[in-house]
Write an enzyme that holds these catalytic residues in place. Structure first.
Site, PDB file in Angstrom:
ATOM      1  N   ASN A 113       3.922   5.408   2.244  1.00 14.07           N
ATOM      2  CA  ASN A 113       5.306   5.613   2.670  1.00 14.07           C
ATOM      3  C   ASN A 113       5.625   7.103   2.776  1.00 14.07           C
ATOM      4  OD1 ASN A 113       5.464   2.851   2.555  1.00 14.07           O
ATOM      5  ND2 ASN A 113       6.484   2.811   0.554  1.00 14.07           N
ATOM      6  N   HIS A 130       0.440   9.620   3.913  1.00  9.36           N
ATOM      7  CA  HIS A 130       0.909   9.746   5.305  1.00  9.36           C
ATOM      8  C   HIS A 130       1.996  10.797   5.461  1.00  9.36           C
ATOM      9  CE1 HIS A 130      -0.637   5.409   6.256  1.00  9.36           C
ATOM     10  NE2 HIS A 130      -1.605   6.269   5.987  1.00  9.36           N
ATOM     11  N   CYS A 138       5.144  23.554  11.209  1.00  9.47           N
ATOM     12  CA  CYS A 138       4.785  24.081  12.529  1.00  9.47           C
ATOM     13  C   CYS A 138       3.739  23.151  13.147  1.00  9.47           C
ATOM     14  CB  CYS A 138       4.201  25.502  12.400  1.00  9.47           C
ATOM     15  SG  CYS A 138       3.492  26.123  13.951  1.00  9.47           S
ATOM     16  N   CYS A 142       0.701  27.453  12.105  1.00 16.07           N
ATOM     17  CA  CYS A 142       0.289  28.819  12.503  1.00 16.07           C
ATOM     18  C   CYS A 142       0.038  29.750  11.311  1.00 16.07           C
ATOM     19  CB  CYS A 142       1.343  29.411  13.440  1.00 16.07           C
ATOM     20  SG  CYS A 142       2.964  29.635  12.652  1.00 16.07           S
ATOM     21  N   THR A 206       2.148  -3.894   1.269  1.00 16.17           N
ATOM     22  CA  THR A 206       1.424  -3.395   2.437  1.00 16.17           C
ATOM     23  C   THR A 206       0.727  -4.547   3.142  1.00 16.17           C
ATOM     24  OG1 THR A 206      -0.217  -1.791   3.246  1.00 16.17           O
ATOM     25  CG2 THR A 206      -0.665  -2.801   1.108  1.00 16.17           C
ATOM     26  N   SER A 207       0.708  -4.462   4.469  1.00 17.41           N
ATOM     27  CA  SER A 207       0.024  -5.511   5.251  1.00 17.41           C
ATOM     28  C   SER A 207      -1.489  -5.317   5.207  1.00 17.41           C
ATOM     29  CB  SER A 207       0.517  -5.464   6.700  1.00 17.41           C
ATOM     30  OG  SER A 207       0.259  -4.159   7.236  1.00 17.41           O
ATOM     31  N   ASN A 231       3.597  -9.264  -2.825  1.00 20.70           N
ATOM     32  CA  ASN A 231       3.988  -9.329  -1.419  1.00 20.70           C
ATOM     33  C   ASN A 231       4.550 -10.731  -1.157  1.00 20.70           C
ATOM     34  OD1 ASN A 231       4.058  -9.333   1.463  1.00 20.70           O
ATOM     35  ND2 ASN A 231       2.340  -7.900   1.522  1.00 20.70           N
TER      36      ASN A 231
HETATM   37  N1  APR Z   1       8.382  -6.577  -1.403  1.00 21.01           N
HETATM   38  C1  APR Z   1       7.039  -6.442  -1.211  1.00 21.01           C
HETATM   39  N2  APR Z   1       6.449  -6.508   0.011  1.00 21.01           N
HETATM   40  C2  APR Z   1       7.252  -6.707   1.071  1.00 21.01           C
HETATM   41  C3  APR Z   1       8.650  -6.855   0.964  1.00 21.01           C
HETATM   42  C4  APR Z   1       9.207  -6.780  -0.340  1.00 21.01           C
HETATM   43  N3  APR Z   1      10.533  -6.922  -0.562  1.00 21.01           N
HETATM   44  N4  APR Z   1       9.163  -7.051   2.219  1.00 21.01           N
HETATM   45  C5  APR Z   1       8.115  -7.016   3.074  1.00 21.01           C
HETATM   46  N5  APR Z   1       6.970  -6.823   2.396  1.00 21.01           N
HETATM   47  C6  APR Z   1       5.609  -6.721   2.916  1.00 21.01           C
HETATM   48  C7  APR Z   1       5.366  -7.409   4.230  1.00 21.01           C
HETATM   49  O1  APR Z   1       5.047  -8.774   4.003  1.00 21.01           O
HETATM   50  C8  APR Z   1       4.166  -6.625   4.762  1.00 21.01           C
HETATM   51  O2  APR Z   1       2.944  -7.197   4.312  1.00 21.01           O
HETATM   52  O3  APR Z   1       5.375  -5.353   3.171  1.00 21.01           O
HETATM   53  C9  APR Z   1       4.336  -5.245   4.139  1.00 21.01           C
HETATM   54  C10 APR Z   1       4.737  -4.180   5.133  1.00 21.01           C
HETATM   55  O4  APR Z   1       3.684  -4.034   6.043  1.00 21.01           O
HETATM   56  P1  APR Z   1       3.773  -2.935   7.215  1.00 21.01           P
HETATM   57  O5  APR Z   1       5.114  -3.004   7.869  1.00 21.01           O
HETATM   58  O6  APR Z   1       2.522  -3.067   8.016  1.00 21.01           O
HETATM   59  O7  APR Z   1       3.778  -1.543   6.421  1.00 21.01           O
HETATM   60  P2  APR Z   1       2.531  -0.819   5.807  1.00 21.01           P
HETATM   61  O8  APR Z   1       1.495  -1.783   5.330  1.00 21.01           O
HETATM   62  O9  APR Z   1       3.047   0.159   4.835  1.00 21.01           O
HETATM   63  O10 APR Z   1       1.935  -0.016   7.063  1.00 21.01           O
HETATM   64  C11 APR Z   1       0.916   0.894   6.751  1.00 21.01           C
HETATM   65  O11 APR Z   1       0.897   1.773   8.948  1.00 21.01           O
HETATM   66  O12 APR Z   1       2.230   1.955  10.608  1.00 21.01           O
HETATM   67  C12 APR Z   1       1.540   2.728   9.741  1.00 21.01           C
HETATM   68  O13 APR Z   1       1.959   4.808   8.767  1.00 21.01           O
HETATM   69  C13 APR Z   1       2.461   3.525   8.873  1.00 21.01           C
HETATM   70  O14 APR Z   1       2.408   3.769   6.490  1.00 21.01           O
HETATM   71  C14 APR Z   1       2.394   2.811   7.545  1.00 21.01           C
HETATM   72  C15 APR Z   1       1.052   2.121   7.600  1.00 21.01           C
END
Ligand code: APR
Length: 267
Positions: A113, A130, A138, A142, A206-207, A231
Site C-alpha cells: 500500500n 510500492h 523528481c 536528478c 491482498t489478491s 481476506n
Molecule cells: N479486509 C481484508 N481484505 C479485504 C477487505 C477487507 N476488509 N476488503 C477486500 N479485501 C481483499 C480483496 O478480497 C482482495 O483480495 O483485498 C484484496 C485487494 O486486492 P487488490 O485490489 O488486488 O489489491 P492488492 O493485492 O494490494 O494489489 C497489489 O497491485 O495494482 C497493484 O500496486 C498495486 O499495490 C497494488 C498491488
C-alpha cells in the site's frame, strides 16, 4: 486449516488457532495489500473507480509511459487519489497489526500500500514496497535516487499539471512504483530475507496478483513458515495458506489481538 466446506472449523476456532500460532512466533512478517485499507474508506486498487475516473484503467494510468504521454492526466489522477486519502485514518485492522509489535518478539510489516496508514497506526518497522503516495520526487531523480521534492514548498499552476523539479526544471512525479518499474531494491531484498527467516507470515488483504510482492508468502512457506491469511475472499495465496480467516481484517485482527492480550495482560 483452510475454510473449505465440509469439516472446516468455524471462524472463531480458526481465529483461536491462528492466535496460537502467532503467540509462538519469533519472527513474524505481516504482508498487507489494499484490502486492509478498505475499511478506512480507501477503494482497493481493483475496485471500480467511480465518477470522473471510472473510464480509466488504473493499470493504464500507473505507468511512466502514461505519465510521459500525458503528465497532467496522470498527475491529476494521483492528486484525486491523494484527496481520497486526505481524511483516511487507520482502521482497527491497522491498529491491531501495530499492537502485535508489543506482544511478539519481532514484527515487520511489508506493505504494497502507498497510503501510509501503517505508519499512522504506529507500526514502527514498515517496508513500503510500492512507495508512498504522500511523497513526490523528481522524475529523473536528478540529485540521486530518490530525489524527494516537497511540493508544498513549490508554486505552480495546477491546471498545467505537475510542478517542475526545482533542481533540474523537469517533471515532478508521485513517489510510487508504476507498472513496469523496479521496486526499491533495498526494500525488496530485506522483505525477501525476512520472508525466508520468518516462522509465521500473516497475509492481509491482498489478491496475490502482483509480483514480486505476491511471491513472498510462497517464499515464507518454502522456508517452513506457517501462513495465515485474512481476506473475505479467496486469493492466489489461499490455496497454500495454513489458515484462511474468511472476513474483513478490521473485524478479525482485533479478535486475534484480544486473544494474545488476554495472555499478556501486562503488554
Ligand atoms: N479486509 C481484508 N481484505 C479485504 C477487505 C477487507 N476488509 N476488503 C477486500 N479485501 C481483499 C480483496 O478480497 C482482495 O483480495 O483485498 C484484496 C485487494 O486486492 P487488490 O485490489 O488486488 O489489491 P492488492 O493485492 O494490494 O494489489 C497489489 O497491485 O495494482 C497493484 O500496486 C498495486 O499495490 C497494488 C498491488
Amino acid at each position: 486449516m483452510n475454510d473449505e466446506p465440509g469439516d472446516s472449523p468455524a471462524l472463531p476456532e480458526l481465529i483461536a488457532a491462528a492466535a496460537g500460532v502467532l503467540r509462538d512466533s519469533q519472527c513474524l512478517v505481516v504482508l498487507t495489500g489494499a484490502g486492509i485499507s478498505k475499511e478506512s474508506g480507501i477503494p482497493t486498487f481493483r475496485d471500480a473507480l467511480d465518477g470522473l475516473w471510472a473510464r480509466y484503467d488504473p493499470q493504464m494510468l500507473a505507468t511512466a509511459l502514461a505519465f510521459m504521454q500525458d503528465p497532467k492526466l496522470v498527475w491529476d489522477w494521483y492528486q484525486y487519489r491523494r484527496t481520497l486519502l486526505a481524511g483516511a485514518q487507520p482502521n482497527p485492522g491497522h491498529t491491531a497489526i501495530a499492537a502485535l509489535q508489543d506482544l511478539l518478539p519481532q514484527v515487520v510489516v511489508v506493505t504494497q500500500n502507498i497510503d501510509g496508514l501503517h505508519h499512522l497506526a504506529g507500526s514502527r518497522d514498515v517496508i513500503t514496497l510500492h512507495g508512498d503516495i504522500r511523497r513526490s520526487k523528481c522524475f529523473y531523480n536528478c540529485q540521486g535516487d530518490p530525489t524527494y521534492i516537497d511540493v508544498e514548498q513549490l508554486e505552480w499552476d495546477p491546471e498545467a499539471g505537475p510542478p517542475s523539479c526545482p533542481h533540474c526544471g523537469r517533471w515532478v512525479r508521485p513517489d510510487v512504483v508504476w507498472f513496469g518499474e523496479m521496486l526499491p531494491q533495498a526494500a525488496l531484498a530485506r522483505a525477501r530475507e525476512l520472508s525466508e527467516a520468518a516462522d509465521v507470515m500473516l497475509v492481509v488483504g491482498t489478491s496475490g496478483v502482483v509480483q514480486p510482492a505476491a511471491g513472498l508468502p510462497a517464499v515464507a512457506k518454502q522456508h517452513g513458515a506457517a501462513v495465515i491469511e485474512v481476506n473475505p475472499e479467496h486469493s492466489l495465496i489461499t490455496s497454500f495458506a495454513d489458515y484462511h480467516l474468511h472476513g474483513p481484517s478490521g473485524v478479525i485482527l482485533p479478535q486475534v489481538v484480544d486473544i494474545l492480550r488476554a495472555e499478556h495482560p501486562d503488554a
